[in-house]
Design an enzyme around this catalytic site. Structure first.
Site, PDB file in Angstrom:
ATOM      1  CB  THR A  85      -1.244   0.193   1.514  1.00 30.35           C
ATOM      2  OG1 THR A  85      -0.085  -0.226   2.126  1.00 30.35           O
ATOM      3  CG2 THR A  85      -1.956  -0.931   1.119  1.00 30.35           C
ATOM      4  CB  CYS A  86       0.828   4.645   0.503  1.00 33.51           C
ATOM      5  SG  CYS A  86       1.196   5.664   0.031  1.00 33.51           S
ATOM      6  N   GLY A  87       3.138   3.384  -0.404  1.00 36.32           N
ATOM      7  CA  GLY A  87       4.760   3.133  -0.674  1.00 36.32           C
ATOM      8  C   GLY A  87       5.127   1.680  -0.987  1.00 36.32           C
ATOM      9  CG  PHE A  89       1.331   1.200  -5.737  1.00 39.38           C
ATOM     10  CD1 PHE A  89       0.386   0.759  -6.996  1.00 39.38           C
ATOM     11  CD2 PHE A  89       2.061   2.056  -6.348  1.00 39.38           C
ATOM     12  CE1 PHE A  89       0.016   0.504  -8.033  1.00 39.38           C
ATOM     13  CE2 PHE A  89       1.657   1.971  -7.910  1.00 39.38           C
ATOM     14  CZ  PHE A  89       0.530   1.617  -8.689  1.00 39.38           C
ATOM     15  CB  THR A 202      -3.971  -0.022  -3.143  1.00 34.00           C
ATOM     16  OG1 THR A 202      -3.108   0.126  -1.703  1.00 34.00           O
ATOM     17  CG2 THR A 202      -4.999  -1.236  -2.720  1.00 34.00           C
TER      18      THR A 202
END
Length: 234
Positions: A85-87, A89, A202
């Protein structure tokens, strides 16, 4: 579950993560333990072997990019359920470009050292810091199955995303788009089920729903995949 990231409780996603895992475990009737894995302590695959699933969480730049990439590669190559998620991804895209596409110069614009690198992760034209969007899940994707609805709302704290210049090459194999934003921008990716049992990335931060007392659908799906992996590995 191994939580890949450098814990910092000033980061909302890090505060949300234990709550998200607990809520998901309760919803799935799963007994769950988790351990934070600081990126600079991930120095070998042996460190990753005990875990039934790995989650690479927000909070980049990490103390060790190589440690994060080592964990991501381990999950991808060994069929270990993975959520980025975020980083997470962003670094999973770099890992895929380097080790699947063979782009040894693939890099992240936030931390790239020197010129001449393929910046598969670049600065977003419009920053997504404390922004929410209505996203559209790709029909038939694992992400769509997790949310159970064609559209859903999620929030971000993000300044970097997928560089569209490299999108066609990244999607030429088993990596596929799982969700798009209102303008069609890629917001989630996954490996097709035939290529991996559960591998979802994501740009948004689904874990933050737990701060409002809601079990994030994607974390529930991740926990269920971890439990299935545990059972299958016996």
């Amino acid at each position: 579950i191994g939580v890949v990231g450098d814990r910092d409780d000033t980061i909302a996603a890090h505060r949300a993560l234990p709550i998200a895992l607990d809520l998901a475990a309760q919803a799935e009737s799963v007994a769950l333990r988790y351990e934070w894995l600081a990126t600079d302590a991930i120095d070998s695959a042996h460190r990753l072997a005990p875990f039934d699933a790995l989650w690479c969480v927000p909070g980049s730049p990490y103390r060790s990019m190589q440690g994060a990439l080592r964990a991501i590669r381990h999950a991808r190559e060994n069929g270990v359920p993975f959520l980025g998620t975020c980083g997470g991804f962003q670094h999973a895209v770099v890992e895929y470009a380097r080790h699947v596409l063979g782009w040894h110069d693939a890099d992240h614009a936030e931390t790239a050292d020197g010129e001449g690198r393929r910046l598969v992760i670049s600065a977003l034209e419009c920053s997504l810091v404390e922004v929410s969007e209505t996203l559209t899940a790709v029909p038939g994707s694992q992400l769509a199955a997790a949310y159970g609805t064609p559209t859903f709302d999620e929030g971000y704290r993000c300044r970097f995303g997928l560089n569209a210049e490299f999108l066609d090459a990244l999607l030429a194999g088993p990596l596929t788009v799982a969700a798009r934003g209102p303008a069609g921008d890629v917001r989630a990716l996954e490996l097709r089920p035939g290529a991996h049992p559960f591998y979802l990335l994501t740009l948004f931060q689904p874990e933050r729903a737990a701060l409002q007392g809601r079990a994030p659908p994607l974390v529930r799906a991740f926990v269920a995949a971890a439990a299935q992996h545990k059972t299958g590995s016996r």
